[in-house]
Design an enzyme around this catalytic site. Structure first.
Site, PDB file in Angstrom:
ATOM      1  CB  VAL A 150      -1.150   0.136   1.039  1.00  0.00           C
ATOM      2  CG1 VAL A 150      -1.587  -0.976   1.134  1.00  0.00           C
ATOM      3  CG2 VAL A 150      -0.175   0.125   2.596  1.00  0.00           C
ATOM      4  CG  ASN A 208      -7.648  -3.591   8.172  1.00  0.00           C
ATOM      5  OD1 ASN A 208      -7.947  -3.382   9.336  1.00  0.00           O
ATOM      6  ND2 ASN A 208      -6.884  -4.796   7.821  1.00  0.00           N
ATOM      7  CE1 TYR A 213      -1.341   0.957  14.963  1.00  0.00           C
ATOM      8  CE2 TYR A 213      -2.479   2.091  16.600  1.00  0.00           C
ATOM      9  CZ  TYR A 213      -2.485   1.162  15.672  1.00  0.00           C
ATOM     10  OH  TYR A 213      -3.620   0.250  15.502  1.00  0.00           O
ATOM     11  CE  LYS A 216      -3.929   2.858  12.753  1.00  0.00           C
ATOM     12  NZ  LYS A 216      -4.681   2.165  11.477  1.00  0.00           N
TER      13      LYS A 216
END
Length: 241
Positions: A54, A80, A148, A152
């Site tokens: 991706v 996802n 992370y 997010k």
């Protein structure tokens, strides 16, 4: 025929969602780096194997174009794919880990959303739905997870922008924030807790996440779940902590 692409489909939440969609009669593009795992998942099912990194813009565009060429349209993207790099205080996080997190968790999610948005905008009838996997870290951090958490939080901004820009084209966008589903990633967190002599974090079966995503996917385009949080009931997400 209802069509969907699931990224990060080779394991964990992505695999569970892909299976649930296929069980409900969706034709699903299985997108991840591990071809062998995707081939095994697709066997005997209405699925298209789309090996893809991706973080590679050309590979992402080619995978989505191939899916549209095979199926005729794209109704739903479950965006996802993501990684969780080793926990550390901010000053001890290797720059390479930060760059990898941004590349997969944020840039990769944008590239897939971009490709899906383009297909949904051009197809006839126009429209579709994009659901991003945000994680509860999109709202509240856990210790040692600067990379992370930051990515997010970025996903939340991307979700809002997709929802806004999609209105003109009948494209709905939403986000599901998942807390501690039983996946390989959470298994590592549990192992880390055991090593530290701490109690294992409360978890839930990943099938509940798949059901929640399916419910979002099957809404009519006139309705949208903009944000949803699904978590193990006893997770210490709320409260003074």
């Amino acid at each position: 025929m209802k069509t969907a692409v699931v990224t990060g489909a080779s394991s964990g939440i992505g695999r569970a969602v892909a299976l649930r969609l296929m069980d409900e009669g969706w034709t699903v593009g299985l997108l991840a780096r591990r071809r062998d795992a995707l081939v095994e998942l697709a066997e005997g099912r209405s699925a298209l194997v789309l090996p893809c990194d991706v973080t590679d813009p050309d590979a992402v565009e080619a995978a989505f174009d191939r899916f549209a060429a095979e199926t005729g349209r794209l109704d739903f993207l479950f965006n996802n794919a993501g990684i969780f790099t080793p926990a550390a205080p901010p000053d001890e996080i290797p720059v390479a880990d930060w760059l990898a997190s941004v590349s997969v968790n944020l840039t990769g999610m944008f590239l897939c959303a971009r490709a899906a948005f383009g297909l949904m905008r051009r197809q006839n009838p126009q429209g579709g739905r994009i659901v991003n996997n945000g994680s509860v870290s999109a709202d509240r951090p856990r210790p040692g997870a600067a990379s992370y958490t930051a990515t997010k939080h970025g996903v939340t901004g991307l979700t809002k922008q997709l929802a806004l820009d999609g209105r003109t084209f009948d494209i709905a966008a939403g986000q599901i924030d998942v807390g501690n589903a039983e996946t390989e990633m959470v298994a590592h967190l549990k192992a880390r807790a055991r090593e530290a002599g701490e109690p294992a974090p409360p978890t839930m079966d990943v099938s509940h996440v798949a059901e929640a995503v399916l419910a979002m996917a099957e809404l009519p385009l006139s309705a949208n779940t903009l944000f949803q949080t699904i978590m193990a009931t006893k997770m210490p997400l709320v409260g003074r902590g």
